[in-house]
Design an enzyme around this catalytic site. Structure first.
Site, short mmCIF file in Angstrom:
data_model
loop_
_atom_site.label_atom_id
_atom_site.label_comp_id
_atom_site.label_asym_id
_atom_site.label_seq_id
_atom_site.Cartn_x
_atom_site.Cartn_y
_atom_site.Cartn_z
N PHE A 76 5.77 15.47 0.90
CA PHE A 76 6.94 14.65 1.20
C PHE A 76 6.51 13.37 1.91
O PHE A 76 5.77 13.40 2.88
CB PHE A 76 7.92 15.44 2.09
CG PHE A 76 9.12 14.62 2.48
CD1 PHE A 76 10.03 14.18 1.52
CD2 PHE A 76 9.33 14.26 3.81
CE1 PHE A 76 11.12 13.41 1.89
CE2 PHE A 76 10.43 13.50 4.18
CZ PHE A 76 11.32 13.06 3.21
N LYS B 143 -0.71 12.46 10.33
CA LYS B 143 0.05 12.88 11.50
C LYS B 143 -0.74 13.76 12.46
O LYS B 143 -0.64 13.61 13.68
CB LYS B 143 1.31 13.63 11.03
CG LYS B 143 2.25 13.97 12.16
CD LYS B 143 3.54 14.57 11.62
CE LYS B 143 4.51 14.82 12.78
NZ LYS B 143 5.78 15.37 12.29
N MET C 10 15.15 -23.52 -6.63
CA MET C 10 13.89 -23.99 -7.21
C MET C 10 13.78 -23.56 -8.67
O MET C 10 13.37 -24.36 -9.53
CB MET C 10 12.71 -23.45 -6.40
CG MET C 10 11.36 -24.01 -6.83
SD MET C 10 11.26 -25.81 -6.67
CE MET C 10 10.47 -25.96 -5.07
#
Lengths: 167, 553
Positions: B113, B163, B467
């Site tokens: 995930f 992590k 532009m």
């Protein structure tokens, strides 16, 4: 003028380096003929031998861009006169009872090794520079090449020349 | 001292005097955000609306202060949302450290995930990147990242941290970062001597200064150089502010939307001196017809820029401040009255937007310039707004023009202005925007308001992607394909909804009072300024033409 150049490149030996180098070549549109990589005498360093095609402008750009990669330690263009090039090629050719002896003879002449034989095939290992390998392949081609695998060129400078001492 | 990875990371930021970071939390960076609570006295985290805003803010902070910008995002979408911001910084050589979380090491490579291979994704748009899989390697990796980001030609570096690495504990010892040494060993006496002799032999030298001058902090040396050799100076878009815009030798921007004087000078000079610039296609246009009468002398820190976009006659590689200083020492003051006179004549002959008034964009930008005494930091979005800002505001100091030059990132300006304002609390920061660019990332208004940043956004609203529309008008027989934006958004009300002050300028006589009101407001302001969709950026070099072949109206 488009020429073939052999680059010897010392890089840090850790994961991701190959993909950084390969990515650089693809995104800047440089053509790689072959690339080999393996550990050197110093296990923290790998050597890549990269065969590229390009004009002088492209070669200069390739070298400068390689130098900008943080993991690249040194880049040298090898001088063909002062270097040895070798490639290992495995060739599986059609070989029945009639042709086996002839193929074996060709292999002998080239100091190639027969490393596998079956009822219908022979697999030959040949090592050499580009011209030798090409000559061998041309000779066995008429028998029918079933499969071919090549390592790409790896190279060192001759004699006392060492990549560490050059720019 | 035993610390977890998150604390080690923050301590390493402190080692590098980082007191400001821009970011957005998420699962994979929970440990870092948890640790941040213990460092609030030393590190201020600015929460943006979107990670892209954080990346642009870190970039604007870095460009305007010269320090390393730091941004922080979680894994997966957090990391990919940084990508445009990192690429923007990479193209413009901005020192930045981007920190991303990733899934724990054991889940890497399993399509977990919110997992993406962000080091793989950012390989071509970072100077270097790292994934740290062992907390013992974290501190040194962060230190290396800061070094790489600043050393030589600066650029963004990404550090991806799974992590568990921010949760694991190991010994930490603080270390003083070694000073970043300027690259000087590549500067040879021989190269300098040859450069000096080219300058002595030249009758019409012309300097083209790029963003490298600003990165190297070499503006004073450049002014000394230009005066000494009596050479007019133009800037690339990135170089604006690197040479004072009010200097008599300044000719304006060069290139596709350059001042005609600059483009003529490039064509007629006999020595074209590129300093800290990379001869981008937006400057050179048709490379075969660029500076046809000149020898090209290139001074740059990056050897890979030499002979990349243009073939040079001579080059000097190294830190610009040192190169120019040493070059100045070799050169006796020179006089070139007829060349300087020629430049002066062109400047008189080809002013930009002569007679521009009222709600014409050039006039509005000039008004902004005058009301801020030319001392504001101007951020821009990308497109017509960017070029009008570049042409109309006279930048006299480095680090005052914050614009995405190389990548041309629409949506850059607001985030960048927020970063610039955070880094320069006492300065006036204005984002000159177009309606198309503004609506890409206007969500960052929430950030500006929340942190009470007195950023002013001036939307030059032509209800069009101006532009692109201009190109369709000039080069595609006015077939306006998907460049009309309509009237449905009320930007002033939108600003009010975000808690900012929203103002409108719809009549010429409102320009001055509304700008004055905004400048006095001391809060986030959005000014919606209605302009004519047919107002164009001029001059423009048509594709494939030589740069002196400009269309001027």
């Amino acid at each position: 003028m488009i020429n073939r150049h052999v680059l010897s490149v010392l890089v840090e030996n850790h994961s991701g380096v190959l993909s950084r180098v390969a990515g650089l070549f693809s995104r800047r549109g440089y053509n790689i003929d072959s690339l080999t990589v393996g550990e050197t005498e110093d296990t923290t360093v790998s050597r890549m031998t990269i065969v590229v095609r390009g004009d002088d402008y492209t070669l200069e750009q390739i070298k400068k861009q390689l130098h900008k990669l943080v993991d690249v330690i040194r880049v040298v263009t090898l001088d063909p006169e002062a270097s040895v090039y070798r490639e290992l090629v495995l060739v599986k050719v059609n070989a029945d009872a009639d042709s086996r002896a002839a193929i074996s003879e060709i292999a002998d002449i080239f100091r190639a090794k027969i490393i596998d034989v079956s009822a219908g095939t022979m697999t030959v290992e040949i090592t050499g520079d580009e011209s030798k390998v090409k000559a061998f392949i041309d000779l066995v081609k008429p028998y029918g090449i079933r499969e071919l695998a090549r390592t790409g060129i790896t190279a060192l400078q001759r004699g006392e020349r060492e990549i560490k001492n050059l720019n | 001292m035993k610390l977890n990875g998150a604390e080690i990371l923050l301590n390493c930021l402190l080692e590098h005097q980082v007191d400001t970071i821009f970011g957005f939390p998420g699962g994979a960076v929970l440990n870092i955000y948890d640790a941040l609570t213990k460092y609030t006295d030393r590190i201020t985290h600015y929460l943006t609306s979107h990670e892209q805003g954080a990346a642009h803010a870190a970039d604007g902070y870095a460009r305007s202060t010269g320090k390393v910008g730091v941004c922080l995002a979680t894994s997966g979408p957090g990391a990919t949302n940084l990508v445009t911001g990192i690429a923007t910084a990479y193209m413009d050589s901005v020192p930045m450290v981007a920190i991303t979380g990733n899934v724990p090491v054991s889940l890497l490579g399993k399509d977990s995930f919110q997992e993406v291979d962000i080091t793989g994704i950012t390989m071509p748009i970072t100077k270097h990147n790292f994934i740290v899989k062992d907390v013992h390697e974290l501190a040194d990796t962060v230190r290396r990242a800061f070094r790489i980001a600043q050393e030589g030609r600066p650029g963004p570096v990404l550090i991806d941290i799974p992590k568990d690495v921010t949760g694991n504990v190991c010994d930490y010892e603080s270390a003083e970062p070694l000073p970043i040494q300027p690259i000087t060993k590549t500067i040879t006496e021989e190269a300098l001597e040859k450069a000096a002799s080219l300058l002595r032999d030249s009758k019409r030298p012309f300097v083209y200064a790029g963003g490298g001058v600003i990165n190297a902090d070499a503006s004073n040396e450049l002014v000394d150089f230009a005066e000494r050799v009596s050479a007019p100076v133009c800037c690339s878009l990135m170089g604006l502010g690197g040479f004072p815009g009010d200097h008599r030798l300044f000719t304006g921007m060069i290139g596709m939307h350059g001042a005609k004087t600059s483009n003529l000078a490039a064509t007629q000079c006999d020595l074209f001196i590129g300093i800290g610039a990379r001869f981008s296609d937006r400057v050179v246009s048709n490379v075969k017809r660029f500076a046809p009468a000149a020898e090209i002398l290139h001074i740059d820190i990056d050897p890979a820029e030499i002979n990349k976009n243009i073939q040079t006659h001579h080059h000097v590689i190294g830190d610009l401040k040192h190169v120019i200083e040493r070059l100045n020492a070799k050169i006796d003051p020179m006089k070139r009255p007829s060349w300087i006179q020629q430049i002066e004549t062109w400047k008189q002959q080809f002013p930009l937007y002569a007679g521009s008034t009222g709600l014409q964009p050039h006039a509005i930008v000039r008004r902004i310039h005058d009301l801020t005494n030319g001392e504001a930091i101007i951020a821009t979005e990308v497109g017509q707004n960017q070029i009008w800002a570049a042409q109309g505001y006279q930048f006299t100091r480095p680090r005052t023009f914050i614009s995405s030059g190389g990548l041309g990132t629409m949506g850059f300006g607001l985030g960048a202005a927020i970063g610039a304002q955070v880094g320069n609390p006492g300065r006036r920061v204005i984002n000159i925007a177009g309606d198309g660019s503004f609506r890409m990332n206007c969500n960052e208004l929430a950030t500006a308001v929340e942190y009470r940043l007195p950023v002013i956004v001036v939307i030059l609203n032509n209800h069009a992607l101006g532009m692109v529309r201009q190109w369709q008008d000039l080069f595609y027989d006015s077939r306006f394909s998907q460049t009309t934006l309509g009237n449905s958004t009320n930007f002033a009300k939108l600003a009010e909804a975000y808690g900012a002050l929203g103002l409108d300028i719809v009549k010429p006589e409102q320009v001055e009072p509304v700008l004055t009101q905004a400048l006095a407001a001391n809060r986030t302001v959005v000014i919606n300024c209605e302009i004519d969709p047919d107002d164009k950026v001029f001059p423009i070099v048509p594709p494939g033409a030589a740069i002196e072949e400009v269309i001027t109206e």
